[in-house]
Design a protein around this motif. Structure first.
Motif, PDB file in Angstrom:
ATOM      1  N   SER A  12      -1.758  -2.496 -17.588  1.00 40.67           N
ATOM      2  CA  SER A  12      -1.554  -3.928 -17.365  1.00 40.67           C
ATOM      3  C   SER A  12      -1.102  -4.153 -15.926  1.00 40.67           C
ATOM      4  O   SER A  12      -0.279  -3.410 -15.401  1.00 40.67           O
ATOM      5  CB  SER A  12      -0.485  -4.439 -18.333  1.00 40.67           C
ATOM      6  N   THR A  13      -1.665  -5.170 -15.284  1.00 46.64           N
ATOM      7  CA  THR A  13      -1.260  -5.495 -13.916  1.00 46.64           C
ATOM      8  C   THR A  13      -0.972  -6.968 -13.786  1.00 46.64           C
ATOM      9  O   THR A  13      -1.560  -7.803 -14.466  1.00 46.64           O
ATOM     10  CB  THR A  13      -2.329  -5.119 -12.873  1.00 46.64           C
ATOM     11  N   CYS A  14      -0.089  -7.260 -12.896  1.00 40.09           N
ATOM     12  CA  CYS A  14       0.186  -8.615 -12.460  1.00 40.09           C
ATOM     13  C   CYS A  14       0.352  -8.483 -10.956  1.00 40.09           C
ATOM     14  O   CYS A  14       1.385  -8.026 -10.477  1.00 40.09           O
ATOM     15  CB  CYS A  14       1.457  -9.155 -13.105  1.00 40.09           C
ATOM     16  N   ALA A  15      -0.678  -8.788 -10.220  1.00 39.74           N
ATOM     17  CA  ALA A  15      -0.706  -8.472  -8.802  1.00 39.74           C
ATOM     18  C   ALA A  15      -0.762  -9.734  -7.953  1.00 39.74           C
ATOM     19  O   ALA A  15      -1.840 -10.216  -7.615  1.00 39.74           O
ATOM     20  CB  ALA A  15      -1.893  -7.573  -8.494  1.00 39.74           C
ATOM     21  N   PRO A  16       0.410 -10.287  -7.615  1.00 38.36           N
ATOM     22  CA  PRO A  16       0.411 -11.472  -6.765  1.00 38.36           C
ATOM     23  C   PRO A  16      -0.121 -11.162  -5.378  1.00 38.36           C
ATOM     24  O   PRO A  16       0.099 -10.061  -4.861  1.00 38.36           O
ATOM     25  CB  PRO A  16       1.875 -11.896  -6.722  1.00 38.36           C
ATOM     26  N   ARG A  17      -0.797 -12.087  -4.793  1.00 35.54           N
ATOM     27  CA  ARG A  17      -1.291 -11.922  -3.432  1.00 35.54           C
ATOM     28  C   ARG A  17      -0.141 -12.100  -2.446  1.00 35.54           C
ATOM     29  O   ARG A  17       0.849 -12.713  -2.753  1.00 35.54           O
ATOM     30  CB  ARG A  17      -2.377 -12.930  -3.127  1.00 35.54           C
ATOM     31  N   GLY A  18      -0.342 -11.540  -1.251  1.00 36.42           N
ATOM     32  CA  GLY A  18       0.618 -11.763  -0.178  1.00 36.42           C
ATOM     33  C   GLY A  18       1.748 -10.760  -0.087  1.00 36.42           C
ATOM     34  O   GLY A  18       2.561 -10.847   0.795  1.00 36.42           O
ATOM     35  N   ARG A  19       1.808  -9.805  -0.996  1.00 40.90           N
ATOM     36  CA  ARG A  19       2.834  -8.766  -0.873  1.00 40.90           C
ATOM     37  C   ARG A  19       2.261  -7.647  -0.039  1.00 40.90           C
ATOM     38  O   ARG A  19       1.156  -7.217  -0.221  1.00 40.90           O
ATOM     39  CB  ARG A  19       3.213  -8.240  -2.254  1.00 40.90           C
ATOM     40  N   SER A  20       3.045  -7.133   0.890  1.00 43.14           N
ATOM     41  CA  SER A  20       2.556  -6.024   1.723  1.00 43.14           C
ATOM     42  C   SER A  20       3.586  -4.944   1.858  1.00 43.14           C
ATOM     43  O   SER A  20       4.663  -5.037   1.399  1.00 43.14           O
ATOM     44  CB  SER A  20       2.149  -6.525   3.079  1.00 43.14           C
ATOM     45  N   ALA A  47       0.810  -1.214   0.000  1.00 45.02           N
ATOM     46  CA  ALA A  47       0.000   0.000   0.000  1.00 45.02           C
ATOM     47  C   ALA A  47       0.845   1.266   0.000  1.00 45.02           C
ATOM     48  O   ALA A  47       0.505   2.248  -0.660  1.00 45.02           O
ATOM     49  CB  ALA A  47      -0.955  -0.001   1.188  1.00 45.02           C
ATOM     50  N   SER A  48       1.945   1.263   0.712  1.00 44.59           N
ATOM     51  CA  SER A  48       2.798   2.449   0.773  1.00 44.59           C
ATOM     52  C   SER A  48       3.387   2.764  -0.596  1.00 44.59           C
ATOM     53  O   SER A  48       3.379   3.923  -1.038  1.00 44.59           O
ATOM     54  CB  SER A  48       3.908   2.231   1.798  1.00 44.59           C
ATOM     55  N   GLY A  67      -3.308   1.790   8.605  1.00 43.74           N
ATOM     56  CA  GLY A  67      -3.867   0.655   9.331  1.00 43.74           C
ATOM     57  C   GLY A  67      -5.375   0.619   9.436  1.00 43.74           C
ATOM     58  O   GLY A  67      -5.924  -0.178  10.189  1.00 43.74           O
ATOM     59  N   HIS A  68      -6.074   1.468   8.693  1.00 45.32           N
ATOM     60  CA  HIS A  68      -7.535   1.522   8.784  1.00 45.32           C
ATOM     61  C   HIS A  68      -8.246   0.527   7.880  1.00 45.32           C
ATOM     62  O   HIS A  68      -9.421   0.224   8.104  1.00 45.32           O
ATOM     63  CB  HIS A  68      -8.028   2.942   8.503  1.00 45.32           C
ATOM     64  N   VAL A  69      -7.585   0.068   6.832  1.00 49.11           N
ATOM     65  CA  VAL A  69      -8.125  -0.983   5.975  1.00 49.11           C
ATOM     66  C   VAL A  69      -7.000  -1.977   5.685  1.00 49.11           C
ATOM     67  O   VAL A  69      -5.826  -1.682   5.903  1.00 49.11           O
ATOM     68  CB  VAL A  69      -8.727  -0.449   4.640  1.00 49.11           C
ATOM     69  N   SER A  70      -7.365  -3.126   5.178  1.00 55.12           N
ATOM     70  CA  SER A  70      -6.366  -4.166   4.930  1.00 55.12           C
ATOM     71  C   SER A  70      -5.538  -3.886   3.680  1.00 55.12           C
ATOM     72  O   SER A  70      -5.949  -3.141   2.786  1.00 55.12           O
ATOM     73  CB  SER A  70      -7.065  -5.520   4.770  1.00 55.12           C
ATOM     74  N   GLU A 112      -7.050   7.139  -1.786  1.00 55.58           N
ATOM     75  CA  GLU A 112      -7.602   7.215  -0.427  1.00 55.58           C
ATOM     76  C   GLU A 112      -7.509   5.866   0.286  1.00 55.58           C
ATOM     77  O   GLU A 112      -7.167   5.802   1.468  1.00 55.58           O
ATOM     78  CB  GLU A 112      -9.057   7.658  -0.472  1.00 55.58           C
ATOM     79  N   ILE A 113      -7.831   4.799  -0.430  1.00 53.84           N
ATOM     80  CA  ILE A 113      -7.800   3.462   0.177  1.00 53.84           C
ATOM     81  C   ILE A 113      -6.368   3.058   0.524  1.00 53.84           C
ATOM     82  O   ILE A 113      -6.117   2.486   1.594  1.00 53.84           O
ATOM     83  CB  ILE A 113      -8.469   2.426  -0.753  1.00 53.84           C
ATOM     84  N   CYS A 114      -5.423   3.345  -0.348  1.00 52.54           N
ATOM     85  CA  CYS A 114      -4.028   3.031  -0.044  1.00 52.54           C
ATOM     86  C   CYS A 114      -3.531   3.819   1.168  1.00 52.54           C
ATOM     87  O   CYS A 114      -2.811   3.283   2.013  1.00 52.54           O
ATOM     88  CB  CYS A 114      -3.147   3.267  -1.260  1.00 52.54           C
ATOM     89  N   ALA A 115      -3.919   5.081   1.268  1.00 57.20           N
ATOM     90  CA  ALA A 115      -3.554   5.885   2.442  1.00 57.20           C
ATOM     91  C   ALA A 115      -4.154   5.278   3.704  1.00 57.20           C
ATOM     92  O   ALA A 115      -3.498   5.215   4.755  1.00 57.20           O
ATOM     93  CB  ALA A 115      -4.005   7.330   2.263  1.00 57.20           C
ATOM     94  N   ALA A 116      -5.391   4.805   3.614  1.00 59.53           N
ATOM     95  CA  ALA A 116      -6.033   4.168   4.769  1.00 59.53           C
ATOM     96  C   ALA A 116      -5.323   2.877   5.149  1.00 59.53           C
ATOM     97  O   ALA A 116      -5.190   2.556   6.339  1.00 59.53           O
ATOM     98  CB  ALA A 116      -7.514   3.901   4.473  1.00 59.53           C
ATOM     99  N   ALA A 117      -4.835   2.144   4.164  1.00 58.82           N
ATOM    100  CA  ALA A 117      -4.103   0.905   4.463  1.00 58.82           C
ATOM    101  C   ALA A 117      -2.760   1.204   5.117  1.00 58.82           C
ATOM    102  O   ALA A 117      -2.351   0.515   6.060  1.00 58.82           O
ATOM    103  CB  ALA A 117      -3.897   0.094   3.188  1.00 58.82           C
ATOM    104  N   VAL A 118      -2.088   2.248   4.651  1.00 60.23           N
ATOM    105  CA  VAL A 118      -0.808   2.636   5.253  1.00 60.23           C
ATOM    106  C   VAL A 118      -0.997   3.001   6.722  1.00 60.23           C
ATOM    107  O   VAL A 118      -0.172   2.664   7.575  1.00 60.23           O
ATOM    108  CB  VAL A 118      -0.167   3.806   4.461  1.00 60.23           C
TER     109      VAL A 118
END
Length: 69
Positions: free
Chosen positions: A61-69, A10-11, A40-43, A32-38
């Motif tokens: 184009s995106t390739c977005a593997p799960r589990g990266r934080s 998210a950061s 800690g307000h959303v996942s 806004e959602i990414c800021a909220a995740a940074v």
């Protein structure tokens, strides 16, 4: 042709949205959602989904593997 950009959570997504990508209807929402995740307000997963939806809308184009934080 642009070079693929790896986004590692998210950061990094917030930095990308704020400084290297402008536009699209969902862009502001994803930012806004990414800021909220940074803060800690959303996942991280919620931020990931918002970012992917904005990229899809912008025809990026995106390739977005799960589990990266």
């Amino acid at each position: 042709m642009s070079v693929p950009q790896a986004i590692g959570g998210a950061s990094e997504a917030l930095d990308f949205l704020a400084n290297r990508w402008k536009g699209s209807r969902r862009h502001a929402f994803a930012r806004e959602i990414c800021a909220a995740a940074v803060s800690g307000h959303v996942s991280q997963e919620t931020a990931r989904q918002a970012f992917i939806q904005a990229a899809d809308e912008a025809k990026m184009s995106t390739c977005a593997p799960r589990g990266r934080s």
